[in-house]
Write a protein that holds these residues in place. Structure first.
Motif, short mmCIF file in Angstrom:
data_model
loop_
_atom_site.label_atom_id
_atom_site.label_comp_id
_atom_site.label_asym_id
_atom_site.label_seq_id
_atom_site.Cartn_x
_atom_site.Cartn_y
_atom_site.Cartn_z
N GLU A 92 0.80 -1.22 0.00
CA GLU A 92 0.00 0.00 0.00
C GLU A 92 0.84 1.27 0.00
O GLU A 92 0.44 2.29 -0.58
CB GLU A 92 -0.93 0.00 1.22
CG GLU A 92 -1.94 -1.14 1.24
CD GLU A 92 -3.22 -0.80 0.48
OE1 GLU A 92 -3.66 0.36 0.53
OE2 GLU A 92 -3.76 -1.70 -0.17
N ARG A 93 2.02 1.25 0.62
CA ARG A 93 2.82 2.48 0.73
C ARG A 93 3.59 2.79 -0.55
O ARG A 93 4.11 3.88 -0.72
CB ARG A 93 3.81 2.37 1.90
CG ARG A 93 4.80 1.22 1.76
CD ARG A 93 5.72 1.09 2.96
NE ARG A 93 6.53 -0.11 2.88
CZ ARG A 93 7.62 -0.23 2.14
NH1 ARG A 93 8.04 0.79 1.41
NH2 ARG A 93 8.30 -1.36 2.13
N ARG A 142 0.22 6.56 -4.53
CA ARG A 142 0.32 5.41 -3.63
C ARG A 142 -0.92 4.54 -3.76
O ARG A 142 -2.04 5.04 -3.90
CB ARG A 142 0.46 5.87 -2.17
CG ARG A 142 1.83 6.42 -1.83
CD ARG A 142 1.94 6.62 -0.33
NE ARG A 142 3.26 7.08 0.05
CZ ARG A 142 3.67 7.16 1.32
NH1 ARG A 142 2.83 6.83 2.30
NH2 ARG A 142 4.89 7.58 1.60
N CYS A 143 -0.72 3.23 -3.65
CA CYS A 143 -1.86 2.31 -3.76
C CYS A 143 -2.86 2.49 -2.63
O CYS A 143 -4.05 2.19 -2.80
CB CYS A 143 -1.36 0.86 -3.81
SG CYS A 143 -0.81 0.38 -5.46
N SER A 144 -2.41 2.99 -1.51
CA SER A 144 -3.31 3.21 -0.37
C SER A 144 -4.39 4.23 -0.69
O SER A 144 -5.42 4.29 0.00
CB SER A 144 -2.51 3.66 0.86
OG SER A 144 -1.81 4.86 0.58
N GLU A 145 -4.18 5.03 -1.73
CA GLU A 145 -5.13 6.09 -2.07
C GLU A 145 -6.16 5.65 -3.12
O GLU A 145 -7.02 6.44 -3.51
CB GLU A 145 -4.35 7.31 -2.60
CG GLU A 145 -3.37 7.89 -1.58
CD GLU A 145 -2.45 8.93 -2.17
OE1 GLU A 145 -2.55 9.21 -3.38
OE2 GLU A 145 -1.62 9.47 -1.42
N LYS A 151 -7.55 -0.87 -7.20
CA LYS A 151 -6.50 -1.76 -6.70
C LYS A 151 -6.52 -3.09 -7.44
O LYS A 151 -5.47 -3.65 -7.77
CB LYS A 151 -6.69 -2.00 -5.19
CG LYS A 151 -6.36 -0.79 -4.34
CD LYS A 151 -6.61 -1.07 -2.86
CE LYS A 151 -6.32 0.15 -2.01
NZ LYS A 151 -6.56 -0.09 -0.57
#
Length: 252
Positions: A92-93, A142-145, A151
Motif C-alpha cells: 500500500e505504501r 500510492r496504492c493506499s489512495e 486496486k
C-alpha cells in the motif's frame, strides 16, 4: 493448453478435498469455478501453481507436468502463472507503478529485487499496462489512495507483466461493488482474449460467471459436477451444484 488429469487432494485421512478432477482449457478462454463454500475451489487454484502438494494426478501446462517439477523448475514455471487475489496483495505504501513492476520479481535475482532494479523496457511496459487497465494517470500515486476496483486493476496489470500463460484469480471481485465487479470482469475477459492467456477465476457470483465466462466448472464436496460452456448452466444444474435453488440476478 492447460490440462488437469485425475487431480486428488486430502488434508485429512479419509476426507478428500478433491476427487478425480479433470478439465482442459485452451489459451484465450476465461473459466469460472463455482460451488458452495468449502467445495474445493481454492484447493484447485493452489494445486495449479503448487502452493500445496496434491496427492495424485497430472497438471500439464503445454505438455509439461507442473507436479513433477523440482524447486528450480517450479520457480521458472511460476513465472508463467500469474495470480490475482481477493485482498489485492499490494504494498500500500508504494506507488501503483512500483506495485505493477513487482510482477517482474520472478525474473530478478534476490539483490536486484530488493534494490528495485528494473530496466527501462520493464518500466515502459508497466506504464503501457496501466494504460490498458485505465490507470495511467495514477502511476505515481500510492496504492493506499486507490479504490478497491482500482486496486484490483493494479493487480491485473501486475499479473500481466509476468507474461503469463495462465492467470489464477481467487475470488477477485468478492470485495467489490457490482459496478466495479463488472468493470474488472470485462477487463479480464478482454485482456486474456487479446493476449491469448488462460484465465481461471473462483467466483461466488453465478450471474457474473454466466455473463463473462466461456466455460464454467462446478465443484461440490471436492468433486466436479459440472463442466461445460456457460450457457449450459441452467437452474437444474445450479440446484444440483448447490443442493438448493439459487436465485440469479439479472446482469446490470
Amino acid at each position: 493448453m492447460l490440462e488437469v488429469k485425475h487431480l486428488a487432494k486430502s488434508y485429512q485421512k479419509d476426507k478428500p478435498a478433491l476427487t478425480d478432477i479433470n478439465f482442459k482449457i485452451d489459451p484465450g478462454n476465461f473459466v469460472a469455478i463455482i460451488g458452495p463454500s468449502g467445495a474445493g475451489k481454492t484447493t484447485i487454484l493452489r494445486s495449479l501453481n503448487q502452493l500445496i502438494k496434491d496427492d495424485a494426478g497430472e497438471i500439464l501446462l503445454d505438455g509439461e507436468d507442473i507436479r513433477s517439477a523440482n524447486k528450480s523448475e517450479l520457480r521458472k514455471l511460476r513465472r508463467q502463472i500469474g495470480m490475482i487475489f481477493q485482498n489485492y496483495n499490494l504494498v500500500e505504501r508504494l506507488t501503483v507503478l512500483e506495485n505493477v513492476l513487482h510482477g517482474r520479481l520472478g525474473y530478478k535475482s534476490t539483490l536486484a529485487g530488493v534494490m528495485g532494479r528494473y530496466t527501462e523496457d520493464e518500466k515502459r511496459e508497466a506504464l503501457d499496462l496501466l494504460d490498458k487497465v485505465g490507470l495511467s494517470e495514477f502511476a505515481l500515486q500510492r496504492c493506499s489512495e486507490l479504490s478497491g476496483g482500482q486496486k484490483q486493476r493494479v493487480g491485473i496489470a501486475r499479473a500481466l507483466i509476468q507474461h503469463p500463460k495462465v492467470i489464477l484469480c481467487d475470488e477477485p471481485i468478492a470485495s467489490l461493488d457490482l459496478a466495479s465487479s463488472q468493470v474488472v470482469m470485462k477487463m479480464l475477459k478482454d485482456l486474456i482474449q487479446e493476449l491469448n492467456i488462460i484465465c481461471i477465476a473462483n467466483l461466488h457470483q453465478i450471474d457474473l460467471a454466466k455473463e463473462h465466462a466461456d466455460q464454467i466448472i462446478g465443484i461440490r464436496h471436492g468433486k466436479m459436477v459440472f463442466n461445460d460452456v456457460a450457457d449450459k448452466l441452467d437452474q437444474a444444474a445450479i440446484t444440483e451444484l448447490y443442493g438448493t435453488a439459487v436465485e440469479e440476478k439479472e446482469p446490470a
